[in-house]
Design a protein around this motif. Structure first.
Motif, PDB file in Angstrom:
ATOM      1  N   ARG A 126       0.838  -1.190   0.000  1.00 29.92           N
ATOM      2  CA  ARG A 126       0.000   0.000   0.000  1.00 29.92           C
ATOM      3  C   ARG A 126       0.876   1.244   0.000  1.00 29.92           C
ATOM      4  O   ARG A 126       1.804   1.350   0.762  1.00 29.92           O
ATOM      5  CB  ARG A 126      -0.917  -0.017   1.215  1.00 29.92           C
ATOM      6  N   GLY A 127       0.538   2.175  -0.876  1.00 25.55           N
ATOM      7  CA  GLY A 127       1.267   3.430  -0.927  1.00 25.55           C
ATOM      8  C   GLY A 127       2.609   3.334  -1.602  1.00 25.55           C
ATOM      9  O   GLY A 127       3.418   4.244  -1.493  1.00 25.55           O
ATOM     10  N   LYS A 128       2.870   2.240  -2.317  1.00 21.99           N
ATOM     11  CA  LYS A 128       4.182   2.103  -2.954  1.00 21.99           C
ATOM     12  C   LYS A 128       4.341   3.145  -4.045  1.00 21.99           C
ATOM     13  O   LYS A 128       3.405   3.496  -4.733  1.00 21.99           O
ATOM     14  CB  LYS A 128       4.392   0.699  -3.503  1.00 21.99           C
ATOM     15  N   GLY A 129       5.552   3.652  -4.159  1.00 21.41           N
ATOM     16  CA  GLY A 129       5.840   4.647  -5.185  1.00 21.41           C
ATOM     17  C   GLY A 129       5.452   6.055  -4.810  1.00 21.41           C
ATOM     18  O   GLY A 129       5.550   6.959  -5.622  1.00 21.41           O
ATOM     19  N   VAL A 130       5.009   6.267  -3.577  1.00 20.39           N
ATOM     20  CA  VAL A 130       4.602   7.600  -3.120  1.00 20.39           C
ATOM     21  C   VAL A 130       5.287   7.890  -1.795  1.00 20.39           C
ATOM     22  O   VAL A 130       5.301   7.049  -0.910  1.00 20.39           O
ATOM     23  CB  VAL A 130       3.069   7.687  -2.941  1.00 20.39           C
ATOM     24  N   GLU A 131       5.869   9.070  -1.703  1.00 14.94           N
ATOM     25  CA  GLU A 131       6.471   9.512  -0.446  1.00 14.94           C
ATOM     26  C   GLU A 131       5.829  10.828  -0.045  1.00 14.94           C
ATOM     27  O   GLU A 131       5.705  11.750  -0.853  1.00 14.94           O
ATOM     28  CB  GLU A 131       7.983   9.684  -0.605  1.00 14.94           C
ATOM     29  N   LEU A 132       5.437  10.908   1.209  1.00 16.59           N
ATOM     30  CA  LEU A 132       4.791  12.102   1.742  1.00 16.59           C
ATOM     31  C   LEU A 132       5.737  12.762   2.737  1.00 16.59           C
ATOM     32  O   LEU A 132       6.323  12.089   3.579  1.00 16.59           O
ATOM     33  CB  LEU A 132       3.489  11.704   2.441  1.00 16.59           C
ATOM     34  N   SER A 133       5.873  14.070   2.619  1.00 20.27           N
ATOM     35  CA  SER A 133       6.692  14.803   3.586  1.00 20.27           C
ATOM     36  C   SER A 133       5.979  16.112   3.925  1.00 20.27           C
ATOM     37  O   SER A 133       5.127  16.588   3.186  1.00 20.27           O
ATOM     38  CB  SER A 133       8.093  15.072   3.030  1.00 20.27           C
ATOM     39  N   HIS A 134       6.348  16.653   5.069  1.00 21.39           N
ATOM     40  CA  HIS A 134       5.748  17.906   5.521  1.00 21.39           C
ATOM     41  C   HIS A 134       6.822  18.989   5.477  1.00 21.39           C
ATOM     42  O   HIS A 134       7.843  18.886   6.149  1.00 21.39           O
ATOM     43  CB  HIS A 134       5.183  17.753   6.936  1.00 21.39           C
ATOM     44  N   THR A 135       6.595  20.010   4.663  1.00 22.47           N
ATOM     45  CA  THR A 135       7.525  21.127   4.542  1.00 22.47           C
ATOM     46  C   THR A 135       6.917  22.364   5.197  1.00 22.47           C
ATOM     47  O   THR A 135       5.779  22.322   5.673  1.00 22.47           O
ATOM     48  CB  THR A 135       7.824  21.427   3.053  1.00 22.47           C
TER      49      THR A 135
END
Length: 154
Positions: A69-78
């Motif tokens: 699940r969620g492969k290929g996606v990275e979430l970050s908070h800037t």
């Protein structure tokens, strides 16, 4: 609009969604993994996307019949807000900038409609182009192209 809180002394932080109706007085929290899954599904629905980049652990999970699940996606908070990086393999022959723009619109639309969050930045990383599969003309019974084949009888 969204804040982050620590969860059980881990580095993973939930995102608290802003709600206008406080009848009960509770909060709605979404884990970053949920947003990654939403972005992954939105990306895979774009015409021209062959697949998403996975990690080594994703390959092991899929080998045992489970989906990553969620492969290929990275979430970050800037400082500007949420940033999403999508890593994709595209089909050969598509217009890369057009597909990348469609991916950005799809992710923004789905996350906005499902969570009411605004994403500050969506980066699309094209990690490969996958050519069409060509049918093999090789006869497995005649690998060297000999016109005289002999069968081996035991």
């Amino acid at each position: 609009m969204a804040r982050e809180i620590k969860r059980n002394k881990q580095t993973t932080k939930n995102i608290i969604l802003a709600t206008e109706n406080s009848v009960v007085g509770g909060t709605t929290q979404v884990t970053p993994e949920v947003i990654e899954v939403v972005a992954q599904i939105a990306t895979q629905e774009v015409h021209g996307v062959y697949s998403m980049r996975g990690t080594l652990s994703d390959r092991f999970t899929s080998a045992f019949g489970s989906n990553a699940r969620g492969k290929g996606v990275e979430l970050s908070h800037t400082e500007a807000g949420l940033a999403i990086d999508a890593y994709v393999f595209l089909q050969y022959g598509v217009v890369v900038p057009k597909v990348a723009l469609e991916i950005q619109h799809a992710i923004q639309s789905q996350i906005s409609s499902m969570t009411d969050l605004q994403v500050a930045q969506i980066n699309v990383h094209v990690t490969g182009i996958v050519p069409e599969k060509v049918a093999s003309n090789i006869d497995p019974n005649n690998l060297f192209g000999d016109s005289n084949t002999t069968e081996v009888v035991n």
